[in-house]
Scaffold this active site. Structure first.
Site, PDB file in Angstrom:
ATOM      1  N   ASP A  31       1.720  -8.971 -10.809  1.00 26.11           N
ATOM      2  CA  ASP A  31       1.466 -10.408 -10.687  1.00 26.11           C
ATOM      3  C   ASP A  31       2.469 -11.230 -11.490  1.00 26.11           C
ATOM      4  OD1 ASP A  31      -0.567 -10.981  -8.862  1.00 26.11           O
ATOM      5  OD2 ASP A  31      -2.115 -10.308 -10.236  1.00 26.11           O
TER       6      ASP A  31
ATOM      7  N   HIS B 112       0.830  -1.208   0.000  1.00 23.82           N
ATOM      8  CA  HIS B 112       0.000   0.000   0.000  1.00 23.82           C
ATOM      9  C   HIS B 112       0.861   1.253   0.000  1.00 23.82           C
ATOM     10  CE1 HIS B 112      -3.435  -2.499   1.929  1.00 23.82           C
ATOM     11  NE2 HIS B 112      -3.498  -2.525   0.630  1.00 23.82           N
TER      12      HIS B 112
ATOM     13  N   CYS C  94       0.599  -2.286 -17.916  1.00 21.12           N
ATOM     14  CA  CYS C  94      -0.204  -1.490 -16.996  1.00 21.12           C
ATOM     15  C   CYS C  94       0.148  -1.747 -15.544  1.00 21.12           C
ATOM     16  CB  CYS C  94      -1.697  -1.748 -17.229  1.00 21.12           C
ATOM     17  SG  CYS C  94      -2.212  -3.448 -16.906  1.00 21.12           S
TER      18      CYS C  94
ATOM     19  N   GLU D 197      -0.334 -12.076 -16.947  1.00 18.45           N
ATOM     20  CA  GLU D 197       0.086 -11.974 -15.546  1.00 18.45           C
ATOM     21  C   GLU D 197       0.737 -13.242 -15.015  1.00 18.45           C
ATOM     22  OE1 GLU D 197      -3.176  -9.387 -13.343  1.00 18.45           O
ATOM     23  OE2 GLU D 197      -4.110 -10.787 -14.760  1.00 18.45           O
TER      24      GLU D 197
END
Length: 541
Positions: A428, A182, A475, A404
């Site tokens: 990922d 985070h 992305c 991913e």
């Protein structure tokens, strides 16, 4: 300057200032008081306060910060937690102790499960501290207020702490955390230089000047005069970056469009050339039932209208693993990161996907937007082909998938034969390639997007796209690294999508390299022995 400390740079930029550490959490008195008759009501009120305050804060924000806080608010309102606290009250524990005991037991269970759940243990700790502070009527745990611009140091930061950062915070350095923590995600969304996994940062006394390089991950103790020089150099970097305008392109004019990662219309920026990742999860968070087609259509239309004539790449619901949604009714899994997540949720609840595609199609038709739709967590060409069929059946023209997992990267050519484009999710892809859980800060070095094995898979996908003349974008968070941007361009990546604050630095980086330069840098990175060597090799050219 003194010898530097090394961590993992997760949000680019450089600056300097006095370091000040995060305040300590509330401490329960050593003597446990006699429980009163209203302890259950007080504990319930504390959790309700924490949930509502986090939810209120989420409503004032946008982007990743809003999504993370909304999820944390949902955790505070979880009936399972309320039941656990009530059980402790029934045993005779006062409210603050009941909350502490119940949450610490849940934390132990989460840590034992590992992965996503281990990361949630830290979020539970933040909920505990906030509830206990409310119950003891002491200040909420939070940020230092030294009265001058400063570098914030911490063991780790909670989502709420990061969301509440004010302009006096120059940079963030934490002892724990990884590239997709985070702290990293929210620092990037705010354009703050950040370094995580810096083991010795808490040994630095408050007030000590340090320089922080969020690109290289180096933190150095400096003199006050050196701090002024470093900060001036960082400001000069930003001014230089701002001088480059227009679309993303290399020095010799090769176009590399720079797109935005967004969660709703409020995240849109005029600086991006379109949307490379529209995360639709925010619409589903905290729900007891899936949003209706009409409700979804309204939300999508708002984003499409904000984008105007710019392309929008929409990712269908990416639920499961680190984004559990109770209304899906998914069974508990021993390893949710390898289970029913992303496109795989359609195996259990196919109507959720078909309803979403219908809503997207309606919104695209109503606005005339250029909408590309992609599915997350695709592993096989058959899955890609089936998804493309559903997209086209819904009346949408352009279908793609996310790359991913290594299986999808290795079979990119077969997958691209069935879809119109692919977009690489480096977060990922790093986790599955390196067998290192993206939520485990102890493995941050393995999760570094500069790992040559990960870059090799990116290059494999780019080559397949080039041979089939189909777009290959990135992305994942790595797309916003200005040092990596030329490397990706040199591999043949056609678009880069990132948080809005990252666009200027990436645009400037591309504009100072010819395509031949980018190809040489890509070769250096791909041939490096490890991530640190790859980064140094590219930074040194």
């Amino acid at each position: 300057m003194s010898e530097g400390m090394h961590g993992l740079g997760v949000s680019p930029g450089r600056t300097a200032g006095p370091v000040h550490a995060m305040g300590s959490p509330p401490v329960l008195p050593s003597e446990v008081p006699q429980a009163g008759p209203d302890e259950g009501e007080r504990a319930t009120a504390a959790l309700a306060f924490v949930s509502s305050s986090l939810d209120e804060l989420a409503g004032k924000l946008s982007g990743p910060a809003a999504e993370v806080l909304a999820t944390q608010a949902m955790m505070a309102a979880d009936p399972t937690l309320a039941d656990a606290v009530a059980a402790k009250v029934a045993e005779g524990r006062p409210a603050a102790w009941a909350v502490t005991d119940a949450i610490e037991e849940q934390q132990e269970q989460f840590r034992a499960l590992g992965g996503y759940f281990a990361e949630r243990a830290a979020d539970l700790g933040d909920l505990r501290d906030r509830a206990v502070a409310w119950l003891l009527d002491v200040p909420m745990p939070g940020l230092p207020r030294p009265g001058v611009p400063f570098v914030l140091s911490a063991d780790d930061l909670s989502p709420a702490d990061t969301a509440l950062l004010d302009p006096t915070v120059l940079a963030i350095v934490t002892r724990r955390g990884g590239p997709t923590s985070h702290t990293a995600i929210l620092a990037r969304s705010r354009g703050l230089p950040a370094v995580v996994s810096c083991a010795d940062i808490l040994d630095v006394p408050d007030g000590t000047p340090v320089s922080v390089d969020g690109t290289t991950g180096v933190v150095v103790r400096v003199t006050p005069n050196e701090a002024v020089e470093v900060r001036a150099a960082g400001n000069a970097d930003r001014e230089r970056e701002a001088a480059f305008t227009g679309p993303g392109r290399t020095k010799d004019g090769q176009q590399v469009p720079l797109l935005l990662n967004v969660g709703k219309a409020a995240d849109m920026s005029d600086d991006g050339e379109g949307v490379g990742l529209f995360r639709t999860e925010f619409l589903f968070l905290g729900r007891t039932a899936s949003p209706s087609v009409d409700e979804q259509e309204t939300a999508y239309r708002e984003l499409f209208e904000a984008a105007g004539d710019r392309k929008v790449v929409l990712r269908t619901l990416d639920a499961g693993a680190d984004k559990p949604l109770p209304f899906l009714g998914l069974a508990d899994e021993e390893n949710p990161a390898l289970g029913i997540r992303g496109l795989r949720t359609a195996r259990v609840r196919p109507e959720v996907l078909t309803d979403q595609l219908e809503a997207v199609s309606r919104a695209a038709t109503a606005t005339g937007a250029d909408v590309w739709v992609m599915a997350p967590m695709v592993a096989t060409a058959a899955e890609a082909a089936e998804f493309a069929s559903l997209v086209h059946k819904a009346g949408l023209r352009t279908a793609g998938v996310m790359i991913e997992v290594p299986a999808a990267a290795l079979h990119a050519r077969q997958i691209l034969a069935s879809v119109d484009f692919v977009s690489i999710g480096t977060n990922d892809l790093s986790q599955y390639t390196m067998a290192a859980d993206r939520m485990n800060g102890e493995l941050a070095d393995l999760l570094d997007p500069w790992q040559p094995a990960v870059l090799s898979l990116v290059a494999t996908v780019a080559a397949a796209g080039r041979d089939l003349n189909k777009p290959v974008g990135i992305c994942g968070e790595a797309a916003g690294d200005p040092l990596l941007a030329p490397v990706f361009a040199g591999m043949g990546i056609t678009t880069l999508s990132m948080s809005a604050p990252s666009v200027s630095a990436v645009r400037a980086s591309l504009a100072t390299h010819t395509m031949a330069d980018c190809q040489r840098l890509a070769e250096l990175a791909l041939n490096a022995a490890d991530a640190q060597t790859a980064r140094k090799a590219v930074a040194g050219r």
